[in-house]
Design a protein around this motif. Structure first.
Motif, PDB file in Angstrom:
ATOM      1  N   VAL A 114      50.452  48.925 -48.501  1.00 22.30           N
ATOM      2  CA  VAL A 114      49.882  47.740 -47.839  1.00 22.30           C
ATOM      3  C   VAL A 114      48.445  47.567 -48.332  1.00 22.30           C
ATOM      4  O   VAL A 114      47.640  48.478 -48.195  1.00 22.30           O
ATOM      5  N   PRO A 115      48.103  46.401 -48.907  1.00 21.00           N
ATOM      6  CA  PRO A 115      46.717  46.195 -49.340  1.00 21.00           C
ATOM      7  C   PRO A 115      45.780  46.269 -48.134  1.00 21.00           C
ATOM      8  O   PRO A 115      46.156  45.893 -47.029  1.00 21.00           O
ATOM      9  N   ARG A 116      44.553  46.738 -48.361  1.00 22.27           N
ATOM     10  CA  ARG A 116      43.643  46.855 -47.210  1.00 22.27           C
ATOM     11  C   ARG A 116      43.177  45.465 -46.773  1.00 22.27           C
ATOM     12  O   ARG A 116      43.194  44.531 -47.566  1.00 22.27           O
ATOM     13  N   GLU A 203      51.659  39.054 -64.491  1.00 20.53           N
ATOM     14  CA  GLU A 203      51.687  40.489 -64.762  1.00 20.53           C
ATOM     15  C   GLU A 203      50.264  41.024 -64.915  1.00 20.53           C
ATOM     16  O   GLU A 203      49.333  40.276 -65.223  1.00 20.53           O
ATOM     17  N   GLY A 204      50.110  42.332 -64.687  1.00 25.42           N
ATOM     18  CA  GLY A 204      48.801  42.961 -64.847  1.00 25.42           C
ATOM     19  C   GLY A 204      47.834  42.592 -63.733  1.00 25.42           C
ATOM     20  O   GLY A 204      46.618  42.632 -63.914  1.00 25.42           O
ATOM     21  N   ILE A 205      48.360  42.200 -62.571  1.00 24.26           N
ATOM     22  CA  ILE A 205      47.515  41.822 -61.428  1.00 24.26           C
ATOM     23  C   ILE A 205      47.696  42.890 -60.344  1.00 24.26           C
ATOM     24  O   ILE A 205      48.725  42.923 -59.664  1.00 24.26           O
ATOM     25  N   ALA A 206      46.707  43.758 -60.221  1.00 22.91           N
ATOM     26  CA  ALA A 206      46.813  44.861 -59.244  1.00 22.91           C
ATOM     27  C   ALA A 206      46.132  44.434 -57.941  1.00 22.91           C
ATOM     28  O   ALA A 206      44.941  44.671 -57.744  1.00 22.91           O
ATOM     29  N   VAL A 207      46.910  43.828 -57.064  1.00 19.56           N
ATOM     30  CA  VAL A 207      46.346  43.376 -55.777  1.00 19.56           C
ATOM     31  C   VAL A 207      46.035  44.595 -54.923  1.00 19.56           C
ATOM     32  O   VAL A 207      46.889  45.454 -54.703  1.00 19.56           O
ATOM     33  N   ASP A 208      44.782  44.693 -54.470  1.00 11.15           N
ATOM     34  CA  ASP A 208      44.431  45.858 -53.643  1.00 11.15           C
ATOM     35  C   ASP A 208      43.852  45.465 -52.285  1.00 11.15           C
ATOM     36  O   ASP A 208      43.599  46.334 -51.456  1.00 11.15           O
ATOM     37  N   ALA A 209      43.622  44.172 -52.060  1.00  8.20           N
ATOM     38  CA  ALA A 209      43.041  43.790 -50.765  1.00  8.20           C
ATOM     39  C   ALA A 209      43.458  42.382 -50.390  1.00  8.20           C
ATOM     40  O   ALA A 209      43.866  41.573 -51.237  1.00  8.20           O
ATOM     41  N   ILE A 210      43.355  42.109 -49.084  1.00  3.17           N
ATOM     42  CA  ILE A 210      43.593  40.762 -48.553  1.00  3.17           C
ATOM     43  C   ILE A 210      42.308  40.314 -47.876  1.00  3.17           C
ATOM     44  O   ILE A 210      41.693  41.078 -47.128  1.00  3.17           O
ATOM     45  N   ASP A 211      41.891  39.088 -48.185  1.00  2.00           N
ATOM     46  CA  ASP A 211      40.684  38.554 -47.545  1.00  2.00           C
ATOM     47  C   ASP A 211      41.011  37.129 -47.091  1.00  2.00           C
ATOM     48  O   ASP A 211      41.161  36.226 -47.922  1.00  2.00           O
ATOM     49  N   GLY A 212      41.134  36.943 -45.796  1.00  7.31           N
ATOM     50  CA  GLY A 212      41.524  35.622 -45.286  1.00  7.31           C
ATOM     51  C   GLY A 212      42.910  35.260 -45.788  1.00  7.31           C
ATOM     52  O   GLY A 212      43.864  35.995 -45.564  1.00  7.31           O
ATOM     53  N   ASP A 213      43.003  34.147 -46.526  1.00  3.64           N
ATOM     54  CA  ASP A 213      44.318  33.739 -47.059  1.00  3.64           C
ATOM     55  C   ASP A 213      44.457  34.126 -48.531  1.00  3.64           C
ATOM     56  O   ASP A 213      45.327  33.619 -49.227  1.00  3.64           O
ATOM     57  N   LEU A 215      44.833  36.924 -51.773  1.00  6.59           N
ATOM     58  CA  LEU A 215      45.155  38.259 -52.286  1.00  6.59           C
ATOM     59  C   LEU A 215      44.120  38.563 -53.361  1.00  6.59           C
ATOM     60  O   LEU A 215      43.937  37.756 -54.288  1.00  6.59           O
ATOM     61  N   LEU A 216      43.448  39.717 -53.256  1.00  8.66           N
ATOM     62  CA  LEU A 216      42.398  40.064 -54.211  1.00  8.66           C
ATOM     63  C   LEU A 216      42.851  41.170 -55.143  1.00  8.66           C
ATOM     64  O   LEU A 216      43.430  42.174 -54.707  1.00  8.66           O
ATOM     65  N   ALA A 217      42.565  40.984 -56.429  1.00  8.34           N
ATOM     66  CA  ALA A 217      42.749  42.050 -57.420  1.00  8.34           C
ATOM     67  C   ALA A 217      41.340  42.382 -57.909  1.00  8.34           C
ATOM     68  O   ALA A 217      40.754  41.587 -58.644  1.00  8.34           O
ATOM     69  N   GLY A 218      40.788  43.500 -57.424  1.00  8.34           N
ATOM     70  CA  GLY A 218      39.362  43.735 -57.660  1.00  8.34           C
ATOM     71  C   GLY A 218      38.589  42.651 -56.922  1.00  8.34           C
ATOM     72  O   GLY A 218      38.857  42.370 -55.755  1.00  8.34           O
ATOM     73  N   ASN A 219      37.674  41.969 -57.650  1.00  7.74           N
ATOM     74  CA  ASN A 219      36.895  40.901 -56.997  1.00  7.74           C
ATOM     75  C   ASN A 219      37.512  39.521 -57.213  1.00  7.74           C
ATOM     76  O   ASN A 219      36.973  38.523 -56.747  1.00  7.74           O
ATOM     77  N   GLN A 220      38.606  39.468 -57.959  1.00  3.16           N
ATOM     78  CA  GLN A 220      39.198  38.173 -58.313  1.00  3.16           C
ATOM     79  C   GLN A 220      40.248  37.745 -57.292  1.00  3.16           C
ATOM     80  O   GLN A 220      41.042  38.579 -56.833  1.00  3.16           O
ATOM     81  N   VAL A 221      40.249  36.451 -56.977  1.00  2.64           N
ATOM     82  CA  VAL A 221      41.325  35.932 -56.125  1.00  2.64           C
ATOM     83  C   VAL A 221      42.568  35.769 -57.008  1.00  2.64           C
ATOM     84  O   VAL A 221      42.560  35.044 -58.004  1.00  2.64           O
ATOM     85  N   ALA A 222      43.621  36.487 -56.643  1.00  2.86           N
ATOM     86  CA  ALA A 222      44.847  36.437 -57.456  1.00  2.86           C
ATOM     87  C   ALA A 222      45.803  35.365 -56.960  1.00  2.86           C
ATOM     88  O   ALA A 222      46.612  34.828 -57.729  1.00  2.86           O
ATOM     89  N   TRP A 223      45.753  35.069 -55.690  1.00  2.00           N
ATOM     90  CA  TRP A 223      46.691  34.094 -55.097  1.00  2.00           C
ATOM     91  C   TRP A 223      46.177  33.715 -53.720  1.00  2.00           C
ATOM     92  O   TRP A 223      45.558  34.539 -53.040  1.00  2.00           O
TER      93      TRP A 223
END
Ligand SMILES: Cc1cc2nc3c(=O)[nH]c(=O)nc-3n(C[C@H](O)[C@H](O)[C@H](O)COP(=O)(O)OP(=O)(O)OC[C@H]3O[C@@H](n4cnc5c(N)ncnc54)[C@H](O)[C@@H]3O)c2cc1C
Length: 359
Positions: A114-116, A203-213, A215-223
């Motif tokens: 579960v992403p933090r 591909e190559g998107i390691a989502v590690d956190a959720i912030d509001g709506d 999904l974050l991969a590092g500092n980047q909004v992935a979705w």
């Protein structure tokens, strides 16, 4: 129900189902035996994508445990395990019950990571436990929305292909390549199928956190969106790692070839919750461990020598394509089509029927 058991099976996973099936055929050892299960059914993951695609009814994809347990004189203890004390050979259930046994066998599976930072803006639905996932999915279906699936392994791909027709927009996010570790030819087939189904693959998107709506991969909004399904591979159950049993660096119970805990040999572990070299975490290997586990539990109860589990070097992958067909990979050979879907259906139904005493 309490007291001392000779053997307690914790979790109705694939390996324990294999043990019960062999007992159904007359190989049950003597003694008081219990099975702890979160729910009244054991769900078969191989048929879950077909269930979501509307190809199966729920009752075709699960094994009712009470009837199976009654048939083999095993006490079914329904409840969620919260902890295990290997020093006293006892387990604790969420309702406060403590159950002890001379021998313990763990087949508890794994859970998605579960992403933090999960919050109210984004609804998160882990694919396991299946019962909770199916309830959540039923609710989501009443008001379909765009969604993301995290995890580009076999489970994520099968889920995406099954759900794409009923979701307005579906994105599959994978930390590595989709189906990494599988042959390139299977990857190519799957990526083409996903594109045909309208799934956006990243591909190559390691989502590690959720912030509001987001999904974050590092500092980047992935979705960005309102719903995400977690199918992020096998992660250990946290309370097992904290139990005092020897575990590997990821928290899985380290076992010898006889499937006994390296630190506490009176505890057996099989399937996804166990850590054994050259043994990938998949239903195929959990099923294969069933007969060895059954033989070793009988041997342990009668004081006879135990036998080693020797993992097969290759395993067949049959991935559902969401439309009744399947994609196959075996020893570098790949194929796809409706006939393979028919074959997969036969294998899956046979698995269920064997535990209903029908075959
Ligand atoms: C959508 C999807 C499709 C898949 N398809 C395939 C496939 O086609 N082929 C394949 O080889 N693998 C497949 N897998 C992977 C496969 O599901 C797992 O590797 C496999 O289920 C592991 O089996 P297991 O016996 O270790 O545990 P599981 O079959 O996961 O069973 C664990 C059991 O323990 C119970 N449990 C867990 N925690 C507790 C607790 N705290 N208290 C009480 N009970 C508990 C659970 O309810 C469950 O009954 C798929 C996975 C998913 C998500």
């Amino acid at each position: 129900m309490s007291g001392q058991f000779d053997l307690l099976l914790a979790g109705a996973g694939h390996a324990h189902l294999g043990v019960l099936r062999l007992w159904l055929n007359g190989q049950r050892p003597k003694g008081r035996i219990g099975l702890v299960s979160e729910g009244p059914h054991a769900w078969y993951s191989g048929m879950l994508p077909g269930l979501l695609a509307g190809l199966y009814r729920p009752e075709e994809c699960r094994i009712p445990l009470q009837a199976l347990c009654t048939a083999v004189d095993v006490e079914l203890l329904q409840g969620c395990l919260l902890g295990l004390d290997p020093a006293s050979n006892s387990v604790e259930l969420a309702d406060g019950r403590h159950i002890s046994a001379t021998w313990l066998s763990l087949n508890l599976g794994s859970q998605p990571r579960v992403p933090r930072g999960a919050g109210a803006a984004l609804e998160v639905l882990p694919v396991k436990p299946f019962e909770a996932f199916l309830k959540g999915w039923e609710r989501w279906q009443q008001a379909p929305q765009a969604l993301a699936i995290l995890g580009g392994g076999a489970a994520g791909v099968e889920l995406a292909l099954a759900l794409a027709p009923v979701v307005p927009a579906l994105t599959l996010l994978s930390s590595a390549q989709v189906l990494a570790g599988h042959p390139q030819a299977l990857r190519t087939r799957a990526v083409r199928r996903l594109a045909e189904a309208g799934v956006v693959v990243r591909e190559g998107i390691a989502v590690d956190a959720i912030d509001g709506d987001a999904l974050l991969a590092g500092n980047q909004v992935a979705w960005r969106g309102g719903r995400v399904i977690l199918a992020t591979g096998a992660n250990a159950l946290p309370w097992l790692g904290a139990s005092g049993l020897a575990c590997d660096e990821r928290g899985f119970v380290t076992v010898s070839k006889t499937l006994q805990s390296l630190s506490h040999p009176q505890v057996f572990a099989a399937g996804d919750c166990a850590s054994l070299s050259a043994t990938p975490r998949s239903g195929v290997y959990a099923v294969r461990q069933g007969p060895v586990l059954a033989a070793n539990l009988s041997a342990a109860l009668s004081g006879s020598p135990l036998t080693p589990f020797l993992p097969q070097r290759r395993s067949l992958a049959l991935l559902a394509d969401g439309q009744g067909g399947a994609m196959l990979s075996w020893a570098g050979f790949t194929a796809e089509g409706e006939l393979l879907g028919w074959w997969k259906d036969r294998l899956d139904r046979r698995f269920i029927n064997r535990h209903l005493g029908k075959q």
